[in-house]
Structures are given as structure tokens and as C-alpha cells.
Design a protein around this motif. Structure first.
Motif, mmCIF file in Angstrom:
data_model
loop_
_atom_site.group_PDB
_atom_site.id
_atom_site.type_symbol
_atom_site.label_atom_id
_atom_site.label_comp_id
_atom_site.label_asym_id
_atom_site.label_seq_id
_atom_site.Cartn_x
_atom_site.Cartn_y
_atom_site.Cartn_z
ATOM 1 N N UNK A 1 -3.349 -1.590 7.882
ATOM 2 C CA UNK A 1 -4.406 -0.835 7.206
ATOM 3 C C UNK A 1 -3.905 -0.309 5.848
ATOM 4 N N UNK A 2 -2.607 -0.041 5.749
ATOM 5 C CA UNK A 2 -2.059 0.467 4.482
ATOM 6 C C UNK A 2 -1.912 -0.689 3.491
ATOM 7 N N UNK A 3 -2.431 -0.473 2.292
ATOM 8 C CA UNK A 3 -2.476 -1.541 1.294
ATOM 9 C C UNK A 3 -1.073 -2.070 0.965
ATOM 10 N N UNK A 4 -0.142 -1.152 0.773
ATOM 11 C CA UNK A 4 1.221 -1.531 0.404
ATOM 12 C C UNK A 4 1.857 -2.411 1.491
ATOM 13 N N UNK A 5 1.606 -2.034 2.734
ATOM 14 C CA UNK A 5 2.159 -2.786 3.865
ATOM 15 C C UNK A 5 1.481 -4.157 3.954
ATOM 16 N N UNK A 6 0.153 -4.153 3.808
ATOM 17 C CA UNK A 6 -0.595 -5.408 3.912
ATOM 18 C C UNK A 6 -0.117 -6.406 2.850
ATOM 19 N N UNK A 7 0.071 -5.908 1.633
ATOM 20 C CA UNK A 7 0.523 -6.793 0.552
ATOM 21 C C UNK A 7 1.917 -7.350 0.831
ATOM 22 N N UNK B 1 2.839 -11.307 1.313
ATOM 23 C CA UNK B 1 3.778 -12.007 0.437
ATOM 24 C C UNK B 1 5.151 -12.176 1.093
ATOM 25 N N UNK B 2 5.262 -11.713 2.345
ATOM 26 C CA UNK B 2 6.544 -11.779 3.077
ATOM 27 C C UNK B 2 7.681 -11.149 2.247
ATOM 28 N N UNK B 3 7.368 -9.976 1.718
ATOM 29 C CA UNK B 3 8.382 -9.227 0.968
ATOM 30 C C UNK B 3 8.940 -8.153 1.912
ATOM 31 N N UNK B 4 10.161 -8.311 2.415
ATOM 32 C CA UNK B 4 10.648 -7.396 3.458
ATOM 33 C C UNK B 4 10.932 -5.974 2.963
ATOM 34 N N UNK B 5 11.216 -5.840 1.682
ATOM 35 C CA UNK B 5 11.750 -4.570 1.192
ATOM 36 C C UNK B 5 10.855 -3.346 1.446
ATOM 37 N N UNK C 1 4.355 -14.193 11.554
ATOM 38 C CA UNK C 1 4.340 -12.883 10.889
ATOM 39 C C UNK C 1 5.061 -11.826 11.747
ATOM 40 N N UNK C 2 4.737 -11.766 13.046
ATOM 41 C CA UNK C 2 5.344 -10.750 13.907
ATOM 42 C C UNK C 2 6.850 -10.968 14.036
ATOM 43 N N UNK C 3 7.267 -12.208 14.196
ATOM 44 C CA UNK C 3 8.704 -12.510 14.277
ATOM 45 C C UNK C 3 9.420 -12.024 13.014
ATOM 46 N N UNK C 4 8.805 -12.329 11.887
ATOM 47 C CA UNK C 4 9.396 -11.921 10.600
ATOM 48 C C UNK C 4 9.454 -10.391 10.479
ATOM 49 N N UNK C 5 8.408 -9.725 10.911
ATOM 50 C CA UNK C 5 8.369 -8.256 10.855
ATOM 51 C C UNK C 5 9.480 -7.649 11.725
ATOM 52 N N UNK C 6 9.560 -8.109 12.963
ATOM 53 C CA UNK C 6 10.541 -7.555 13.907
ATOM 54 C C UNK C 6 11.951 -7.760 13.381
#
Lengths: 262, 313
Positions: free
Chosen positions: A11-17, A21-25, A56-61
Motif C-alpha cells: 500500500x505504501x508508494x515507496x515500497x510498491x515502487x 523495480x526490484x530495488x532492495x535498498x 517477488x515473495x522469494x526476493x523480498x524474504x
């Protein structure tokens, strides 16, 4: 009390973006800052994540646990994505927590996954047909779900019962029903059942400048009834100070002048 | 069905603190269960008893305990060697009482020299104690920490009124530190927080919640120690996990039961037996409450307590 940091949400824009873009930082930073502020679990809300949900979930974790040595609360309705997250989760710092199952048959699959991966799971006391009317109805649903969990092979100590907090501005009487449910849930088993809430639901829809106050006071009342865990914002210092102070009154923390700094 | 012993489970663990160097170095703490309950957890290190000496003849000690050391207590080096070699003390606690302004008011430099002399004569770990004068201890213990640099001593006691300078000295010279508060668990916790907020590692800290003798407030000390242990073990309160010190001797050897002569109170029995029993009983109560390190005076009392530790371990 167990704190589940809520900030990593689609829901947070920064997180969604960052997700897109698969930007982990930005995600790692948000996880780290919550962890350092005292979160025991980091909630990872990827939403329905219909497209490439598993990847996506694998990458997030993996991205989060690279920086934060804590278990995660996997928050998605996509069961394939959830399973991918459970596979990727490093259990070295604790079991993961699935967010969530309910009394809706479509969500029973979550119990199956909890059993398969020895995960903890949040059980929302809500069925397919509308919202529970009061604490007693919530307890009835909880009992049904506990029986079902046993069928699936999920031990009761892996379950966090969630009474479903509703917004005070439209359903005022539900605030007290949920508090009462927290007390009653614990009596459903010995040792007592664990409980959890999504705290900020209480202040949904109220003017922004009042949300903090409403969350803080409500948390105190829930803690008084023995709440085990809350999905909340650990970066909200006033909320954290309220929690620490309540723990002092409840005798769970030994008082010292600097207790807020600990 | 076979009987199953009910067991308490604990969330926290007492921190390990090592002191001294070489093969005589000691470790205290490390347990994750209440004292001696080895069936409930790990208790890797036995409590340690340090033998107390001071930097000036013990004219203020009652005869019973003064007599034991009458041939050696004229000089702290001889006294320390006697404790190590003859009494087989595992550690020695040197109290710098002569630096107190109301005693001889000796200087920090004098204290430093005494420490160097004692350290070069012994190989068991040394605990260095000030005279319990807030201002004077700040300067004496700084000099002491420097003189003992490299020996991994325990220095103390840092209190609310002087901890900053003493902590800095312990930090600079890599010593362990005793943090003392006066029979108040909340202040004990607060002092530990303040000390660690200075960058002092909590794994180098020892808590002294203040001792008291049997019949003279022992139950207060006991209760505070017990609550510190429960906070550390049950609530996993990291600020309450350092080992605990029981500075027993100085509180026991001044009460009337250890001083009053047989001529005055015949019904109380022989004075020496009475005094040693008083010290041994006080120390044993401290152990049961959670003490990891005891400072004691009478060799007979020490051996009684050593025997108790051996039986309970």
C-alpha cells in the motif's frame, strides 16, 4: 509484547515502487529501522501479488533477511507466493508467521502450508458470511478454527488468534467486543492461546491527527487483557513508549528511570 | 505413569564474567536457572569466594577475625601471600580503607603502589575496592585501575555519585567493574543502564545491590538479589543479567553478635564459633538468593561456605 512491524506494505508508494523495480535498498532500510526500533517480526505485505508473486515473495524474504536477523510475517493472499516465501525463509532466528487464515474455506490452504512448513499462523476469527457480531461469536469461530488446525496438524502454540479490530468511528461497540475477545481467547486452552491484532485498524477513518492517540489508548486496554502480539508501527515513538509504560504497570518490565531508552 | 519433576523454564541467562589472568583466572555467572537448580538448567560456574584483606592493619576488625591474621596483616603483601599460599584463597579482595579521609587519608599514589606490590606477589585474581567514600574513591580507583593495567582485575565500587570517572578508568584499563546501589532494585537497574550507556560492556559488569548481615536487614538484601535474578532469568531483562556480588565480611564483623564477649553474653555461646557461624550463614543466604561472588573474612567461615557450595553443586 511481540511487535510485528507493519511498514513494509504494498500500500505504501515507496515500497510498491521498490517492489516493482526490484530495488532492495528501500525495503531493507525499512526492515532494518523497524528491527532496531524493537520489532520482533517484520510484516511483508505483497498484497494479492498475482503477477510473478512467487518470485517477488522469494526476493523480498531473501533481501530482508540478508540485513535483518529476525523472523518474518508473510502477508499475502496468494498461496503460491506464500509457499515460496516459506521456502525462502531462514528459520535461524525463529519460525515465520503466516498472515493469515480465517474461517473462510478459501483460506484453509494456509493451515495446510503452516503444517507443511512448521510455521506459525494468524487466525482471523471471521467466516465467509460477514463480520462477527460480538466476542462470543469470535470465540465460536476461534474454537472451530482450533479444531480445524488440529486436523491439519498445526499445533495450538503456533496459532495467534486475531479478533479482527474494526474502526471505532463507524462501529464503536466493536472496540469493546474485540477487547473482551482477547480475554476470552486465552481461556480456550491451557496454556492460554496466543493473540494478535492489527492495531491501526481501530483508528481507520478518524482524522489523521487523532490516530496516534486512539492507537495508544486502545493498545493499553488490549495489553491489560493479555494481548500477545500486535501488528503496529514500531517507528511511532509515542506508541512504543505507551507499550513500554504499560509493561511496567503490568509488572513485565522492571522499572528504572531510563526504562523508555531500553 | 512415571513421576515427572515439574520444571521451571527460563528465558534469560546470567552473563559470564572472567577475571584474573593465566591459569588462576576465574569465571563467574553463565547460569540459566536459579541458584543450584541444576535440574532446570545449566550452571557452568561455581560461586567464588574472595578472601578480604586491606591496605592497613585491621584495627577496626573484631578480635576474633583480627587474630587470625595478626602475624601477616601488618603489610598487605604478606597478608595477600598468606591468603593465597596458606589459606588457598581462589581470589583476594583488597580494600583500600586507609585512603578514606576519616582514616589515614592516604593518597591515590600510595594506593597505586600498594596495588602494584600486591599484584606482583600473587597470581590469583585481585578485586580492588575503594574505601566507600564517593569523592575519594573516584580518584583512588582511577589510580588503582591504571596501576593494575593488564591484570584483568575487578574494581569497585562505582556508585551513582562517582560512576563516570570510575567507569572510564575501568574501560581504559580493561578491568571488570562493580556497580553498587543501596538496596533498591530500580536504582540497581538504572545504574547498570547508565554505565552501559557510557559504552561499558555489560559483560564486564558485576552488580552489588548492597549486602547486610543476618539480623540487620539481610532479608532486604536477599529480596533485592532474588528479584534481580528473576528479572534477568524470567523476564530476560538484559540490564539485570550481570553476576551479583555479596560483600559479606564487612557487614558481619561489626554486629554485636560477632563482637560481644562471652563474659558479657555467656548464653550466646563461644565468640569465635558465633562469629564464624554468623558470617557463614549470611554468605549462604546470599548464595541462595543468587550471589556469584562473595567477599569474606574468616577462613573458617569461608571453608564452611565452600563445603556448602560443594554439596549443592
Amino acid at each position: 509484547m511481540i511487535i510485528i512491524g507493519e511498514k513494509i506494505s504494498v500500500i505504501a508508494k515507496k515500497v510498491r515502487e521498490a517492489m516493482n523495480s526490484r530495488d532492495p535498498k528501500p525495503i531493507q532500510e525499512l526492515a532494518e529501522v523497524q528491527w532496531k526500533a524493537g520489532a520482533h517480526y517484520i510484516d511483508v505485505n505483497t498484497g494479492p501479488a498475482e503477477e510473478k508473486g512467487e518470485e517477488l515473495m522469494t526476493w523480498m524474504v531473501e533481501s530482508i533477511q540478508e540485513k535483518v536477523h529476525a523472523p518474518l510475517c508473510l502477508d499475502t493472499t496468494n498461496q503460491q507466493a506464500l509457499e515460496a516465501g516459506l521456502k525462502a525463509h531462514n528459520n535461524q532466528w525463529g519460525k515465520p508467521l503466516i498472515n493469515s487464515t480465517s474461517n473462510d474455506p478459501e483460506r484453509f490452504i494456509m493451515l495446510e502450508l503452516a503444517a507443511k512448513y512448521n510455521s506459525q499462523i494468524i487466525a482471523l476469527t471471521v467466516g465467509k458470511g460477514g463480520l462477527p457480531a460480538d466476542a462470543e461469536e469470535r470465540c465460536g469461530i476461534a474454537a472451530e478454527m482450533m479444531a480445524r488446525a488440529a486436523e491439519y496438524g498445526v499445533p495450538l502454540e503456533n496459532i495467534f488468534l486475531d479478533p479482527l479490530i474494526l474502526q471505532v468511528c463507524t462501529t464503536q461497540d466493536q472496540a469493546m467486543h474485540s477487547i473482551k475477545a482477547i480475554k476470552m481467547f486465552q481461556e480456550l486452552n491451557d496454556p492460554p492461546m496466543k493473540t494478535v491484532v492489527g492495531l491501526s485498524n481501530i483508528s481507520n477513518g478518524v482524522p489523521k491527527n487523532m490516530r496516534g492517540l486512539i492507537d495508544r489508548v486502545y493498545l493499553t486496554l488490549l495489553m491489560y487483557e493479555g494481548l500477545t502480539a500486535a501488528i503496529m508501527n514500531p517507528l511511532d515513538k509515542e506508541l512504543m513508549d505507551t507499550m513500554k509504560t504499560t509493561d511496567v504497570f503490568l509488572g513485565k518490565t522492571l522499572y528504572a528511570h531510563s526504562y523508555l531508552e531500553m | 505413569m512415571a513421576y515427572v519433576v515439574p520444571k521451571e523454564s527460563y528465558n534469560g541467562k546470567v552473563l559470564n564474567v572472567d577475571f584474573g589472568k593465566g591459569d588462576k583466572a576465574l569465571v563467574i555467572g553463565g547460569e540459566n536457572a536459579l541458584p543450584f537448580l541444576s535440574f532446570e538448567g545449566e550452571l557452568p560456574n561455581r560461586p567464588v569466594i574472595a578472601c578480604e584483606i586491606q591496605d592497613t592493619p585491621p584495627t577496626d576488625w573484631p578480635e576474633t577475625v583480627r587474630n587470625v591474621y595478626k602475624d601477616v596483616s601488618g603489610d598487605p603483601v604478606t597478608w595477600a601471600k598468606y591468603c593465597q599460599n596458606d589459606l588457598k584463597a581462589k581470589a583476594i579482595a583488597l580494600r583500600l580503607v586507609s585512603t578514606h579521609p576519616d582514616r589515614d587519608n592516604r593518597s591515590a599514589e600510595d594506593a597505586a603502589k600498594t596495588i602494584k606490590d600486591v599484584l606482583s606477589a600473587i597470581n590469583v585474581p585481585l578485586i580492588i575496592l575503594g574505601s566507600n567514600h564517593i569523592e575519594k574513591d573516584a580518584s583512588v580507583l582511577v589510580a588503582a585501575a591504571e596501576a593494575a593495567s593488564g591484570y584483568n582485575c575487578i574494581i569497585g565500587k562505582a556508585q551513582e555519585g562517582n560512576y563516570k570517572t570510575i567507569v572510564a578508568a575501568a574501560l581504559a584499563h580493561n578491568h571488570k567493574l562493580i556497580a553498587m546501589s543501596e538496596l533498591d532494585i530500580n536504582l540497581a537497574k538504572q545504574l547498570n543502564i547508565l554505565i552501559t550507556q557510557m559504552g561499558f560492556d555489560k559483560e564486564k559488569l558485576i552488580t552489588d545491590p548492597m549486602c547486610s548481615a543476618l539480623g540487620y536487614g539481610l532479608e532486604y538484601t536477599y529480596s533485592v538479589m532474588e528479584r534481580i535474578r528473576l528479572a534477568g532469568l524470567m523476564q530476560n531483562d538484559a540490564t539485570m543479567q550481570p553476576p551479583i556480588l555479596g560483600d559479606v565480611g564487612m557487614y558481619v564483623w561489626k554486629v554485636k553478635e560477632t563482637v560481644a564477649s562471652e563474659a558479657d553474653v555467656a548464653e550466646w555461646g563461644p565468640l569465635e564459633e558465633r562469629g564464624t557461624a554468623w558470617e557463614a550463614l549470611t554468605a549462604t543466604a546470599m548464595l541462595i538468593a543468587g550471589t556469584n561472588l562473595l567477599i569474606m573474612r574468616h577462613p573458617k567461615a569461608i571453608s564452611i561456605v565452600e563445603k556448602t557450595i560443594a554439596e549443592l553443586t
